[in-house]
Design a protein around this motif. Sequence first.
Motif, short mmCIF file in Angstrom:
data_model
loop_
_atom_site.label_atom_id
_atom_site.label_comp_id
_atom_site.label_asym_id
_atom_site.label_seq_id
_atom_site.Cartn_x
_atom_site.Cartn_y
_atom_site.Cartn_z
N LEU B 19 52.62 38.08 -1.08
CA LEU B 19 52.94 37.31 -2.17
C LEU B 19 53.73 36.00 -1.97
CD1 LEU B 19 54.61 40.13 -4.84
CD2 LEU B 19 52.49 38.49 -4.86
N TYR B 20 54.53 36.28 -1.11
CA TYR B 20 55.58 34.90 -0.55
C TYR B 20 54.40 33.71 -0.36
CZ TYR B 20 58.20 32.13 2.55
OH TYR B 20 58.77 31.02 3.37
N MET B 21 53.50 34.13 0.68
CA MET B 21 52.53 33.10 1.16
C MET B 21 51.69 32.32 -0.03
SD MET B 21 51.47 34.30 4.82
CE MET B 21 51.12 36.09 4.62
N VAL B 22 51.31 33.52 -0.80
CA VAL B 22 50.48 33.00 -1.89
C VAL B 22 51.27 32.28 -2.99
CG1 VAL B 22 49.13 33.75 -3.94
CG2 VAL B 22 48.87 35.13 -1.81
N ALA B 23 52.38 32.59 -3.26
CA ALA B 23 53.10 31.82 -4.23
C ALA B 23 53.44 30.30 -3.56
CB ALA B 23 54.50 32.76 -4.82
N LEU B 94 51.57 29.31 8.49
CA LEU B 94 50.13 29.65 7.87
C LEU B 94 50.33 28.90 6.41
CD1 LEU B 94 47.71 31.86 7.55
CD2 LEU B 94 49.01 32.28 5.68
N VAL B 95 51.53 28.97 5.64
CA VAL B 95 51.46 28.41 4.39
C VAL B 95 51.40 26.72 4.72
CG1 VAL B 95 53.41 27.83 2.73
CG2 VAL B 95 53.21 29.95 3.24
N PHE B 96 51.87 26.25 5.49
CA PHE B 96 51.87 24.88 5.86
C PHE B 96 50.10 24.54 5.97
CE2 PHE B 96 51.23 21.51 8.70
CZ PHE B 96 52.09 20.31 8.15
N SER B 97 49.42 25.31 6.77
CA SER B 97 48.04 24.92 7.13
C SER B 97 47.22 25.21 5.75
CB SER B 97 47.51 25.67 8.03
OG SER B 97 48.35 25.71 9.34
N LEU B 98 47.58 26.39 5.22
CA LEU B 98 47.00 26.75 3.89
C LEU B 98 47.01 25.73 2.68
CD1 LEU B 98 44.94 28.80 2.72
CD2 LEU B 98 46.87 30.13 2.32
N SER B 99 48.46 25.18 2.71
CA SER B 99 48.64 24.40 1.41
C SER B 99 47.68 23.12 1.67
CB SER B 99 50.06 24.07 1.76
OG SER B 99 50.96 24.93 1.22
N ILE B 100 47.38 22.68 3.11
CA ILE B 100 46.68 21.47 3.15
C ILE B 100 45.61 21.92 2.74
CG2 ILE B 100 45.89 19.79 4.97
CD1 ILE B 100 48.41 20.26 6.33
N ALA B 101 44.76 22.94 3.17
CA ALA B 101 43.33 23.14 3.03
C ALA B 101 43.35 23.50 1.38
CB ALA B 101 42.90 24.49 3.97
#
Lengths: 342, 219
Positions: B19-23, B94-101
């Motif tokens: 949840l944290y990563m998704v949010a 992961l949040v960092f990379s995923l936010s970019i993608a």
Amino acid sequence: MALVALKNVTKTYPAPEKGGREVVAVDDVTLDIEPGDVYGIIGYSGAGKSTLVRLVNALEPASSGSIEFDGRELTGLPERELRKVRLGIGMIFQQFNLFTSKTVQGNIAYPLKVAGWSKAEIAPRVAELLEFVGLSDKAKSYPEQLSGGQKQRVGIARALATSPRLLLADEATSALDPETTQEVLELLKRVNREFGVTIVVITHEMDVIQSIATKVAVMDGGRVIENGDVFEVFSAPQNTSSQRFVSTVVKGVPSPAELAVLRERHEGRIVTISFRDGDASQAQVFLELARAGLDFELVYGGINDIQGRAFGHLTLAIRGEDAATDAALASIAARVEVTEAA
Amino acid sequence: MDRLFELGSEFWVAAYETLYMVALTLLIGGAIGLLLGVVLYSTRPGSLLPNRAVFNVLNVVINFFRPIPFIIFLAAVQPFARYVIGVGIGNDALVFSLSIAASFAISRIVEQNLITVSPGAIEAARAMGAGPVRILRTVVIPEALGPLILGYTFIVVAIVDMTAMAGFIGGGGLGNFALVYGYRQFEPAITWAALLLIVIFVQALQFFGNWLARKVLRR
Ligand SMILES: Nc1ncnc2c1ncn2[C@@H]1O[C@H](COP(=O)(O)OP(=O)(O)OP(=O)(O)O)[C@@H](O)[C@H]1O
Ligand SMILES: [Mg+2]
């Protein structure tokens, strides 16, 4: 002084494909629109009507020529200044172009927000406009809940919100049925009469011009080929293209095909008599024919009323002695226009 | 099953991590994506703020990065993550990379939805003297809001999907949980528990997104 003065205005668009010729949408147009006019602009699709009005509120820059609004030259003004000018020019559209995400009152409030009005000033103004267009009960409706006529009335209220001196109507009734068209035209007349707003009406329908315009310009291929008083242009169109438009609402001299039908049904000489307000009256003409002992019947044509002035073309089938007919026609021709079918 | 009860607290921690990563990704990637999408839309030739250079550069950059499989992108961006946020592993990396993608993907979705806004509405706003930035803010985005919400709903489901890869760079979440305690320890019940919870997440998100879009569209 003219409210809008166009001088030698030309607008070209780049060629649609590489190596093609550029499109001259508006070609050397010179036109004055006086305060209080309801100025009709008529022409076939692609004639350049929309482009012409979009030059007037500077949605498009002119390629050359001069455009003055209220004494101020628009060409060359920076975009920021043009936005201020547009606040003083309302516009309505064929597809209404309402904001579907905003309520009726939200739509009408929009230009006022742009103009920097406060909330306290906006509310009474919106209520007043809704009252004027007769939609007070629809304030909180969304555009999709309205009929076409109601949408256009919202469009008109929105366009008038900032009390512009000029209203541009681009095919504002073309998406409406005839009855709703009349309602909207009546509303535009009131806008012109009660607020003194100058209106430019673009249309390809001659009856729109006939019912509200005081002046008309006929456009063809980017040029204004004829313009002037609606009565003058309707009663005596100078140009073949104008004549074609006029013939859609005015029965003039019968065409060769119509003439053939008339000849089949009626004996005698077929003569068209054109009346214009101020010429000899119909009574005088008919009296003349009767006095010459001629037998005649009305076979084609009609009388039109433009801005309270009458004109029309009546085609008669006349039976009688040739010499008597010639004499009578000659005497009539001295007072009104007479065209005898060959 | 017993094993699942033993791991109960870890399971809920993993759920919380997902949840944290998704949010966080939705927040950061969503905002950047919205910005990029609006820039793409408005700098296109003939649009509100046409700027060929900005449009072309952005277009090429997005087209370059968007098709890269996320697992490779994750590895490639790792050093960059360490440099910017101080850590190269774990949930935050992961949040960092995923936010970019995600912001690249979202920018396209935003652009595509903004393009559908009726040119007539924009023309009307221009005719009323509104400037381009005001038109973007008060006409273009509100007019496209319904489809935008559906677009975001679509992307958030994809984000849930990609958070499952956090384990590869030492992060947690339900994906990692299923892999470590379920798959590797031959406990299909554990894998299935993680799977079910993810399905519930996704369904809930989808339901909420649809509901919100319908509310906005009032249809
Ligand atoms: N943005 C544009 N780019 C290129 N060509 C254009 C553009 N806008 C108009 N034109 C061209 O200019 C000419 C005049 O178009 P315009 O829309 O002014 O005609 P119109 O008289 O309003 O026609 P209609 O009755 O169909 O609305 C047409 O040949 C059209 O293709
Ligand atoms: Mg047009």
